[in-house]
Scaffold this motif. Sequence first.
Motif, short mmCIF file in Angstrom:
data_model
loop_
_atom_site.label_atom_id
_atom_site.label_comp_id
_atom_site.label_asym_id
_atom_site.label_seq_id
_atom_site.Cartn_x
_atom_site.Cartn_y
_atom_site.Cartn_z
N PRO A 208 -26.59 -3.34 -40.69
CA PRO A 208 -27.50 -2.91 -41.75
C PRO A 208 -28.74 -3.79 -41.78
CG PRO A 208 -25.27 -3.31 -42.59
CD PRO A 208 -25.31 -3.86 -41.21
N ASP A 209 -29.88 -3.18 -42.09
CA ASP A 209 -31.06 -3.99 -42.38
C ASP A 209 -31.01 -4.39 -43.85
OD1 ASP A 209 -31.82 -1.73 -43.82
OD2 ASP A 209 -33.35 -1.10 -42.38
N ALA A 210 -32.05 -5.08 -44.31
CA ALA A 210 -32.04 -5.60 -45.68
C ALA A 210 -31.93 -4.47 -46.70
CB ALA A 210 -33.31 -6.43 -45.93
N ASP A 211 -32.65 -3.37 -46.46
CA ASP A 211 -32.62 -2.26 -47.42
C ASP A 211 -31.24 -1.62 -47.47
OD1 ASP A 211 -35.26 -2.61 -48.10
OD2 ASP A 211 -36.02 -1.08 -46.73
N ALA A 212 -30.61 -1.46 -46.30
CA ALA A 212 -29.29 -0.82 -46.26
C ALA A 212 -28.23 -1.72 -46.92
CB ALA A 212 -28.89 -0.52 -44.82
N TYR A 213 -28.34 -3.02 -46.70
CA TYR A 213 -27.37 -3.94 -47.30
C TYR A 213 -27.53 -3.98 -48.82
CZ TYR A 213 -24.30 -8.06 -47.50
OH TYR A 213 -23.27 -8.94 -47.76
N ALA A 214 -28.79 -3.98 -49.27
CA ALA A 214 -29.04 -3.91 -50.71
C ALA A 214 -28.59 -2.57 -51.28
CB ALA A 214 -30.52 -4.14 -51.00
N GLY A 215 -28.72 -1.50 -50.49
CA GLY A 215 -28.25 -0.19 -50.91
C GLY A 215 -26.74 -0.16 -51.08
N LEU A 216 -26.03 -0.87 -50.18
CA LEU A 216 -24.57 -0.97 -50.32
C LEU A 216 -24.22 -1.73 -51.59
CD1 LEU A 216 -21.72 -0.57 -49.18
CD2 LEU A 216 -22.03 -2.69 -47.87
N ALA A 217 -25.00 -2.75 -51.90
CA ALA A 217 -24.78 -3.48 -53.15
C ALA A 217 -24.91 -2.56 -54.36
CB ALA A 217 -25.78 -4.64 -53.26
N LEU A 218 -25.88 -1.65 -54.29
CA LEU A 218 -26.07 -0.69 -55.39
C LEU A 218 -24.85 0.23 -55.52
CD1 LEU A 218 -27.82 0.61 -57.56
CD2 LEU A 218 -28.89 2.00 -55.77
N ILE A 219 -24.30 0.65 -54.39
CA ILE A 219 -23.09 1.48 -54.42
C ILE A 219 -21.94 0.70 -55.05
CG2 ILE A 219 -21.34 2.59 -52.99
CD1 ILE A 219 -23.58 3.30 -51.02
N TYR A 220 -21.77 -0.55 -54.62
CA TYR A 220 -20.72 -1.38 -55.20
C TYR A 220 -20.88 -1.50 -56.71
CZ TYR A 220 -19.17 -3.17 -50.61
OH TYR A 220 -18.66 -3.31 -49.35
#
Length: 256
Positions: A208-220
């Motif tokens: 994941p890039d930074a945006d995708a990893y932060a997006g996963l955080a949002l899902i969590y």
Amino acid sequence: MSRYTVSQLSRLAGVSVRTLHHYDHIGLLHPAVTGDNGYRYYGAEELLRLQQILLHRELGLPLADIAKLLDAPDFDRMATLRAQRTHLLTEAERYGQLVATIDRTITLLEGEDVMDAGRLYQGFSPERQATHEEWLRDRYGPGMKGDIVRSKTVMATLDQPAHMRELADIEAGLVQALRDGVSAEDARLDGLLSRHLDWVAAGWGRRPDADAYAGLALIYRSHPEFRARFETLATGLAGYLPDAMEAFAIRVMTRQ
């Protein structure tokens, strides 16, 4: 009849004054009356409506959908409460199975038991997985379908016990950091979060890039089942982990 000010209702319901003001502003929860002094006062009807708002939020419903539901001409509070009770009892039973599954796996990994492969997955279901996937597609669009298919293909090739042992070790470290009072933005978490990023990359089949990893955080943070799982590990982890992931994405990943 008892009436409550915004501050009193905030303390009673465990929500912020700002949240109550926001609910008033968007028309979701108006006070019963506003006094000459400008104070908002809430009565029994407003308290019951706030309970419904909070229950539906816990079940993952967006505020706009909650407003439509509560304002529908055929809304039946008693029937809704009974349906919510049934749903929560079912979920409580399932979460109990998941906790028991985790306990058995911990015992297994500590070398105190013999593996019964079928019991490693009690509490999980194809229907629940389908629900998760539908939630992702609804929130992030049809393009998510390809990511889901790729991830499922990759996951089938992984050494699942080793993969989950790594996650358990990472999460144990994060739980300890939370209990030690380490800030979610502290660079001391970078080692654990780097391992978590690698763990996610292994499951996704791509890094994941930074945006995708932060997006996963949002899902969590936003999905009720992820939140429930993290809170089972430690009170407060459901907010701590996403905060740490977002901070890591900004502090470390955007500089790579």
